[in-house]
Design an enzyme around this catalytic site. Sequence first.
Site, short mmCIF file in Angstrom:
data_model
loop_
_atom_site.label_atom_id
_atom_site.label_comp_id
_atom_site.label_asym_id
_atom_site.label_seq_id
_atom_site.Cartn_x
_atom_site.Cartn_y
_atom_site.Cartn_z
N LYS A 58 -4.61 -4.95 -4.64
CA LYS A 58 -4.29 -5.34 -5.63
C LYS A 58 -4.96 -4.93 -7.05
CE LYS A 58 -0.73 -4.89 -3.74
NZ LYS A 58 -0.79 -5.10 -2.05
N GLY A 122 -14.59 -6.06 20.62
CA GLY A 122 -14.01 -6.76 22.00
C GLY A 122 -13.10 -6.38 22.87
N GLY A 188 5.33 9.96 2.22
CA GLY A 188 6.35 8.22 2.48
C GLY A 188 6.64 7.38 1.00
N ILE A 192 3.48 1.07 0.47
CA ILE A 192 1.85 1.62 0.41
C ILE A 192 2.06 3.03 -0.22
CG2 ILE A 192 -0.39 1.65 1.30
CD1 ILE A 192 0.48 0.04 4.13
N VAL A 245 7.62 16.46 5.01
CA VAL A 245 6.35 17.69 4.99
C VAL A 245 6.24 18.15 6.12
CG1 VAL A 245 3.92 17.43 4.98
CG2 VAL A 245 5.44 15.76 3.27
N HIS A 451 11.64 -23.92 -18.61
CA HIS A 451 12.40 -23.19 -19.87
C HIS A 451 10.95 -22.50 -21.00
CE1 HIS A 451 14.53 -20.41 -22.84
NE2 HIS A 451 14.09 -21.37 -23.95
P1 FAD Z 1 -5.38 -6.31 10.53
O1 FAD Z 1 -5.85 -7.31 9.16
O2 FAD Z 1 -6.01 -5.19 10.52
O3 FAD Z 1 -6.90 -6.88 11.06
C1 FAD Z 1 -7.45 -6.43 13.12
C2 FAD Z 1 -8.76 -6.78 12.73
O4 FAD Z 1 -9.36 -6.28 14.33
C3 FAD Z 1 -9.87 -5.60 12.02
O5 FAD Z 1 -10.65 -6.34 11.03
C4 FAD Z 1 -10.10 -4.75 13.19
O6 FAD Z 1 -11.80 -4.49 12.85
C5 FAD Z 1 -10.68 -5.69 14.29
N1 FAD Z 1 -10.50 -5.40 15.62
C6 FAD Z 1 -9.70 -4.40 16.28
N2 FAD Z 1 -9.61 -3.95 17.48
C7 FAD Z 1 -11.07 -4.95 17.76
C8 FAD Z 1 -12.20 -5.31 19.18
N3 FAD Z 1 -11.88 -4.32 20.34
N4 FAD Z 1 -12.54 -5.66 19.00
C9 FAD Z 1 -13.31 -6.51 17.59
N5 FAD Z 1 -12.30 -6.29 16.25
C10 FAD Z 1 -11.42 -5.56 16.53
N6 FAD Z 1 0.08 -7.07 3.37
C11 FAD Z 1 1.00 -7.75 2.60
O7 FAD Z 1 1.23 -8.82 3.60
N7 FAD Z 1 0.81 -7.48 1.32
C12 FAD Z 1 0.08 -6.36 0.51
O8 FAD Z 1 -0.04 -6.44 -0.22
C13 FAD Z 1 -0.50 -6.06 1.76
N8 FAD Z 1 -1.00 -4.75 0.77
C14 FAD Z 1 -1.31 -3.51 1.95
C15 FAD Z 1 -2.13 -2.31 1.06
C16 FAD Z 1 -2.47 -1.89 1.90
C17 FAD Z 1 -2.65 -0.43 0.96
C18 FAD Z 1 -2.87 -1.63 3.65
C19 FAD Z 1 -2.50 -0.95 4.26
C20 FAD Z 1 -2.28 -2.21 3.56
C21 FAD Z 1 -1.51 -3.77 2.94
N9 FAD Z 1 -0.68 -5.32 3.75
C22 FAD Z 1 -0.46 -5.72 2.83
C23 FAD Z 1 -0.79 -5.96 5.39
C24 FAD Z 1 -1.93 -5.98 5.82
O9 FAD Z 1 -3.26 -5.61 5.47
C25 FAD Z 1 -1.91 -6.12 7.33
O10 FAD Z 1 -0.34 -6.78 8.25
C26 FAD Z 1 -2.91 -6.90 8.12
O11 FAD Z 1 -4.18 -7.03 7.38
C27 FAD Z 1 -2.56 -7.58 9.02
O12 FAD Z 1 -3.41 -8.76 9.79
P2 FAD Z 1 -4.05 -8.57 10.65
O13 FAD Z 1 -4.95 -9.39 11.13
O14 FAD Z 1 -2.89 -7.90 12.35
O15 FAD Z 1 -4.50 -6.44 11.21
P1 AMP Z 2 6.50 2.64 5.56
O1 AMP Z 2 6.52 2.74 7.54
O2 AMP Z 2 7.53 1.27 4.65
O3 AMP Z 2 4.80 2.70 5.33
O4 AMP Z 2 6.83 4.41 5.19
C1 AMP Z 2 6.60 5.28 5.54
C2 AMP Z 2 7.60 6.25 5.07
O5 AMP Z 2 7.25 7.56 5.22
C3 AMP Z 2 8.67 6.34 5.95
O6 AMP Z 2 9.56 5.85 4.57
C4 AMP Z 2 9.12 7.22 6.18
O7 AMP Z 2 10.55 7.88 6.04
C5 AMP Z 2 7.70 8.32 5.67
N1 AMP Z 2 7.90 10.05 6.39
C6 AMP Z 2 7.36 9.30 7.95
N2 AMP Z 2 6.43 11.36 7.98
C7 AMP Z 2 7.31 11.87 6.99
C8 AMP Z 2 7.37 13.53 6.80
N3 AMP Z 2 6.52 14.40 7.36
N4 AMP Z 2 7.25 13.88 5.28
C9 AMP Z 2 7.45 13.19 4.79
N5 AMP Z 2 7.75 11.13 4.46
C10 AMP Z 2 8.00 11.29 6.50
#
Ligand code: FAD
Ligand code: AMP
Length: 479
Positions: A58, A122, A188, A192, A245, A451
């Site tokens: 963001k 962990g 994709g 994202i 792909v 408004h």
């Molecule tokens: P995570 O955030 O993945 O956290 C898991 C944590 O556990 C990590 O820090 C990892 O290091 C730790 N961990 C794992 N295994 C172990 C272990 N064995 N011991 C110790 N630590 C461990 N979501 C939104 O809602 N809005 C958005 O705008 C959005 N934008 C995104 C943009 C991008 C580019 C990406 C990649 C994701 C985005 N998401 C967004 C998704 C969002 O980031 C995830 O849904 C969210 O972070 C999930 O939270 P979580 O706590 O389940 O896992």
């Molecule tokens: P999301 O799960 O919302 O992050 O979206 C991932 C997207 O990647 C999905 O819409 C899939 O259809 C697409 N995708 C997965 N594998 C391939 C591939 N080999 N070539 C093109 N698109 C793909």
Amino acid sequence: MADKFDVIVIGAGPGGYVAAIRAAQMGLKTACVEKWISKEGKVVFGGTCLNVGCIPSKALLEASHKFVEAKHDFDDMGIQAGDVQVDVKKMIARKDKIVKNLTGGIAGLFKANGVTGIEGTGKVTGSQQVEVTDQNGKASTYEADSIIIAAGSVPVEIPPTPLTDDIIVDSAGALEFTETPKRLGVIGAGVIGLELGSVWSRLGAEVTVLEAMDSFLPMVDGAIAKETQKLLKKQGLDIKLGARVTGSEVKDGEVTVKYSDGDNDHEMTFDKLIVCVGRKPYTQGVVGDGVGVETDERGFIQVDDQCRTSVPSVYAIGDCVRGPMLAHKASEEGIMAADIIAGHKAEMNYDAIPSVIYTFPEVAWVGMTEQDAKAKGIEVKTGTFPFAASGRAMANNATEGQAKIIADAETDRVLGLHIVGQHAGEMIAQGVIALEFGSSAEDLALTCYAHPTMSEAVHEAALAVEGHAIHMANRKKKK
Ligand code: FAD
Ligand code: AMP
């Protein structure tokens, strides 16, 4: 044997750190284990969301949008900004500073709430036992009455496009480019892929998005998805649907990607390629053999509606369990699990989880699409209002998009709200509240909106459900 806790949370992403803070607030002696290593080589809290997900993306989306506005839109508003230039390195450094502030902030919140942060990896080694291995390989064992696994997810990699150091990257790599690539491929067209494609397209890259499916954003209402596709195309994103792909070759600092449209094979060459084909649960090795926590064939930890695993003292939340991979879903599950462990009743409404794509304009939705409802045999009525008819949208130079309400034809209950438009991500909360409170479209129509606001479009869409929108000509409703 080291300390004993009431609750140990594994993972400090938005699922885990929120669960830990809530558990401590409920009076439970709580620890949270985290292993994420920052660019500076330190263990940091915040998970995917704060380090390489929601927040850094963001930060770049906002900055790149401001660049587009300054370069292309200011003139229209009577502002001469001169020759507007981008400093990509500075933009990335600002993003890094925000990440550092926020991850440090979680450490502060842990302190303020009395959560013990434990650095290391962990592993659940017993129904009430967690082993933590630190960066030097030293293992300590902790006991806890309850354990919450919040291990999150990692990007999916596909065999045709193995990641390289700097040409074929995942979403985290795409937040680190030090200059704008001339030709950028994105695999994709999910949330994202569209967000990252937008960032670099705004900064000057020629962006091609290759999507295997024939449909665009199938989880969004058809009318909203169609308009979004049109708007992104107008901005210069070349979105190729039905393009799977199948291979890639990295040579001389560029990558040639092979894809098939079902009938023919094609090739395109890019300077950078971002693989955004989804995320998978990060659960391998998190639970020791014999503990009895069940996972499915894709690695998701199996849980019930209240995030209980097959072992009564172990809960699992967030991206590592079923449901949408969203930070706010993870956090709500964290609060629910902590409350249940603290002896309170808690539940979540999985039908009212909003989603947002932070493109410009934003796309946001909650609840059913018109197509979902019809497929379920529910008769619906809908109301749509275009931002082109909104005074505030005109003042904001943001007349693209529309808001659409889907309501049950018989009861008038709101079933879904889908929006493409500026600030859609803020407006969607109205749909979430409508779903939570079981409100009717008429309830929204009878509500007094400020408004001029973009939100008035939701009000007008609610009025339009009965053909009574004020600021547009209503379509005749079928009797
Ligand atoms: P995570 O955030 O993945 O956290 C898991 C944590 O556990 C990590 O820090 C990892 O290091 C730790 N961990 C794992 N295994 C172990 C272990 N064995 N011991 C110790 N630590 C461990 N979501 C939104 O809602 N809005 C958005 O705008 C959005 N934008 C995104 C943009 C991008 C580019 C990406 C990649 C994701 C985005 N998401 C967004 C998704 C969002 O980031 C995830 O849904 C969210 O972070 C999930 O939270 P979580 O706590 O389940 O896992
Ligand atoms: P999301 O799960 O919302 O992050 O979206 C991932 C997207 O990647 C999905 O819409 C899939 O259809 C697409 N995708 C997965 N594998 C391939 C591939 N080999 N070539 C093109 N698109 C793909």
